[in-house]
Design a protein around this motif. Structure first.
Motif, PDB file in Angstrom:
ATOM      1  N   MET A   7       0.852  -1.181   0.000  1.00  0.00           N
ATOM      2  CA  MET A   7       0.000   0.000   0.000  1.00  0.00           C
ATOM      3  C   MET A   7       0.895   1.240   0.000  1.00  0.00           C
ATOM      4  N   VAL A   8       0.598   2.153  -0.903  1.00  0.00           N
ATOM      5  CA  VAL A   8       1.446   3.332  -1.082  1.00  0.00           C
ATOM      6  C   VAL A   8       0.586   4.597  -1.071  1.00  0.00           C
ATOM      7  N   ASP A   9       0.981   5.569  -0.268  1.00  0.00           N
ATOM      8  CA  ASP A   9       0.315   6.863  -0.239  1.00  0.00           C
ATOM      9  C   ASP A   9       0.628   7.614  -1.537  1.00  0.00           C
ATOM     10  N   VAL A  10      -0.180   8.623  -1.846  1.00  0.00           N
ATOM     11  CA  VAL A  10       0.046   9.390  -3.069  1.00  0.00           C
ATOM     12  C   VAL A  10       0.735  10.728  -2.781  1.00  0.00           C
ATOM     13  N   ASP A  11       0.030  11.677  -2.190  1.00  0.00           N
ATOM     14  CA  ASP A  11       0.587  13.014  -1.967  1.00  0.00           C
ATOM     15  C   ASP A  11       1.738  12.978  -0.965  1.00  0.00           C
ATOM     16  N   GLY A  12       2.898  13.429  -1.421  1.00  0.00           N
ATOM     17  CA  GLY A  12       4.086  13.391  -0.583  1.00  0.00           C
ATOM     18  C   GLY A  12       4.890  12.116  -0.737  1.00  0.00           C
ATOM     19  N   VAL A  13       4.366  11.173  -1.513  1.00  0.00           N
ATOM     20  CA  VAL A  13       5.065   9.897  -1.719  1.00  0.00           C
ATOM     21  C   VAL A  13       5.191   9.627  -3.227  1.00  0.00           C
ATOM     22  N   VAL A  14       4.126   9.224  -3.870  1.00  0.00           N
ATOM     23  CA  VAL A  14       4.163   9.010  -5.321  1.00  0.00           C
ATOM     24  C   VAL A  14       4.184  10.349  -6.054  1.00  0.00           C
ATOM     25  N   ILE A  15       3.470  11.331  -5.507  1.00  0.00           N
ATOM     26  CA  ILE A  15       3.480  12.680  -6.070  1.00  0.00           C
ATOM     27  C   ILE A  15       4.149  13.610  -5.064  1.00  0.00           C
ATOM     28  N   VAL A  16       5.227  14.240  -5.490  1.00  0.00           N
ATOM     29  CA  VAL A  16       5.974  15.154  -4.614  1.00  0.00           C
ATOM     30  C   VAL A  16       6.166  16.473  -5.343  1.00  0.00           C
ATOM     31  N   HIS A  17       5.538  17.530  -4.842  1.00  0.00           N
ATOM     32  CA  HIS A  17       5.611  18.822  -5.516  1.00  0.00           C
ATOM     33  C   HIS A  17       6.931  19.512  -5.188  1.00  0.00           C
ATOM     34  N   SER A  70      -8.157  -2.811   3.857  1.00  0.00           N
ATOM     35  CA  SER A  70      -7.794  -4.209   4.039  1.00  0.00           C
ATOM     36  C   SER A  70      -8.903  -5.124   3.526  1.00  0.00           C
ATOM     37  N   GLU A  71     -10.129  -4.809   3.879  1.00  0.00           N
ATOM     38  CA  GLU A  71     -11.264  -5.630   3.451  1.00  0.00           C
ATOM     39  C   GLU A  71     -11.415  -5.623   1.936  1.00  0.00           C
ATOM     40  N   ARG A  72     -11.326  -4.451   1.333  1.00  0.00           N
ATOM     41  CA  ARG A  72     -11.510  -4.338  -0.114  1.00  0.00           C
ATOM     42  C   ARG A  72     -10.372  -4.975  -0.898  1.00  0.00           C
ATOM     43  N   SER A  73      -9.171  -4.922  -0.338  1.00  0.00           N
ATOM     44  CA  SER A  73      -8.015  -5.479  -1.050  1.00  0.00           C
ATOM     45  C   SER A  73      -7.994  -6.999  -1.011  1.00  0.00           C
ATOM     46  N   GLY A  74      -8.652  -7.567   0.012  1.00  0.00           N
ATOM     47  CA  GLY A  74      -8.645  -9.016   0.155  1.00  0.00           C
ATOM     48  C   GLY A  74      -7.441  -9.539   0.911  1.00  0.00           C
ATOM     49  N   PHE A  75      -6.632  -8.627   1.448  1.00  0.00           N
ATOM     50  CA  PHE A  75      -5.454  -9.029   2.213  1.00  0.00           C
ATOM     51  C   PHE A  75      -5.686  -8.767   3.695  1.00  0.00           C
ATOM     52  N   SER A  76      -5.171  -9.648   4.519  1.00  0.00           N
ATOM     53  CA  SER A  76      -5.277  -9.446   5.957  1.00  0.00           C
ATOM     54  C   SER A  76      -4.305  -8.342   6.370  1.00  0.00           C
ATOM     55  N   PRO A  77      -4.544  -7.669   7.484  1.00  0.00           N
ATOM     56  CA  PRO A  77      -3.628  -6.610   7.930  1.00  0.00           C
ATOM     57  C   PRO A  77      -2.176  -7.080   8.023  1.00  0.00           C
ATOM     58  N   ALA A  78      -1.975  -8.314   8.455  1.00  0.00           N
ATOM     59  CA  ALA A  78      -0.613  -8.829   8.624  1.00  0.00           C
ATOM     60  C   ALA A  78       0.123  -9.003   7.292  1.00  0.00           C
ATOM     61  N   GLU A  79      -0.622  -9.004   6.184  1.00  0.00           N
ATOM     62  CA  GLU A  79      -0.007  -9.185   4.867  1.00  0.00           C
ATOM     63  C   GLU A  79       0.353  -7.856   4.201  1.00  0.00           C
ATOM     64  N   ILE A  80       0.025  -6.754   4.848  1.00  0.00           N
ATOM     65  CA  ILE A  80       0.165  -5.441   4.204  1.00  0.00           C
ATOM     66  C   ILE A  80       1.384  -4.677   4.718  1.00  0.00           C
ATOM     67  N   PHE A  81       2.132  -4.115   3.765  1.00  0.00           N
ATOM     68  CA  PHE A  81       3.206  -3.164   4.084  1.00  0.00           C
ATOM     69  C   PHE A  81       2.821  -1.840   3.445  1.00  0.00           C
ATOM     70  N   PHE A  82       2.957  -0.759   4.203  1.00  0.00           N
ATOM     71  CA  PHE A  82       2.434   0.539   3.817  1.00  0.00           C
ATOM     72  C   PHE A  82       3.478   1.626   4.011  1.00  0.00           C
ATOM     73  N   ARG A 135      -0.297   0.934  11.819  1.00  0.00           N
ATOM     74  CA  ARG A 135       0.293  -0.087  12.697  1.00  0.00           C
ATOM     75  C   ARG A 135      -0.706  -0.550  13.752  1.00  0.00           C
ATOM     76  N   LEU A 136      -1.513   0.376  14.256  1.00  0.00           N
ATOM     77  CA  LEU A 136      -2.525   0.011  15.253  1.00  0.00           C
ATOM     78  C   LEU A 136      -3.557  -0.947  14.671  1.00  0.00           C
ATOM     79  N   GLU A 137      -3.727  -0.910  13.337  1.00  0.00           N
ATOM     80  CA  GLU A 137      -4.657  -1.818  12.681  1.00  0.00           C
ATOM     81  C   GLU A 137      -3.984  -3.099  12.189  1.00  0.00           C
ATOM     82  N   GLY A 138      -2.738  -3.299  12.610  1.00  0.00           N
ATOM     83  CA  GLY A 138      -2.055  -4.538  12.280  1.00  0.00           C
ATOM     84  C   GLY A 138      -1.236  -4.513  11.014  1.00  0.00           C
ATOM     85  N   TRP A 139      -1.167  -3.352  10.360  1.00  0.00           N
ATOM     86  CA  TRP A 139      -0.344  -3.244   9.165  1.00  0.00           C
ATOM     87  C   TRP A 139       1.119  -3.057   9.554  1.00  0.00           C
TER      88      TRP A 139
END
Length: 205
Positions: A1-11, A147-159, A171-175
């Motif tokens: 999982m990747v954020d957009v503003d400030g990560v993929v898009i950096v002004h 997490s629900e929409r992606s079909g991956f459990s929180p433990a499977e996600i890196f963000f 992290r509080l949600e298990g990611w």
């Protein structure tokens, strides 16, 4: 999982897309903030109202010569600064079979723009955004919905995200999550996160 503003898009400008708004379109950024963003953005970003639906009447009052479509196009184009270095780091990860998603706070039109016109759909497998979910980071329900929409459990996600509050909420949600500031490689952040998870395992737990 990747954020957009400030990560993929950096002004490149500290003031972001509106740095030269008054020079280019004759509209004061501070006036736009007080008349449009402050009262209307919370509803727009959570999908409760449309961008043009709220922007058009505001512009009719304070800048009748400026069309909502023109301002939106200016906004999106001025904000379109992709971090190609990060995309290059993500490419081999995806090629290795890892699914890549965008997890971002966007309204519908901008989400569509970055996905289709900036061609992020060529680099990612899907996009999860606030207006579609009805929740925004760092609210816990944002991460649960993704997490629900992606079909991956929180433990499977890196963000990765550029805001510490979002990293901590994930992290509080298990990611597994890391703060992205562009100074470290994605591989090193992933390796550090994996080591941290192993060190958290306790015998007999």
């Amino acid at each position: 999982m990747v954020d957009v503003d400030g990560v993929v898009i950096v002004h490149p400008e500290p003031g972001g897309w509106s740095t030269h708004l008054e020079r280019d379109l004759g509209l004061s950024p501070s006036l736009l903030q007080s008349a449009f963003f402050a009262p209307h953005w919370p509803d727009i970003i959570l999908g409760r109202a449309g961008l043009r639906e709220r922007l058009a009447p505001v512009l009719a009052e304070m800048a009748p010569e400026l069309d909502a479509g023109r301002l939106i196009r200016y906004w999106f184009e001025k904000d379109a600064h992709l971090d190609h270095g990060l995309l290059a780091q993500l490419a081999p990860i995806r090629a290795g079979g890892v699914k890549l998603f965008l997890a971002t706070v966007q309204e519908h039109e901008c989400a569509s723009y970055i996905w289709d016109e900036l061609s992020l759909k060529q680099h990612f497998d899907g996009i999860h955004y606030a207006a579609e979910l009805g929740f925004a980071k760092p609210e816990a329900r944002f991460f649960r919905s993704v997490s629900e929409r992606s079909g991956f459990s929180p433990a499977e996600i890196f963000f990765i995200d550029d805001k510490q509050a979002n990293v901590e909420a994930a992290r509080l949600e298990g990611w597994s999550a890391a703060l992205w500031d562009g100074t470290r490689s994605l591989a090193s952040l992933m390796e550090e996160a994996a080591k941290s998870e192993k060190s958290d395992v306790r015998p007999g737990g």
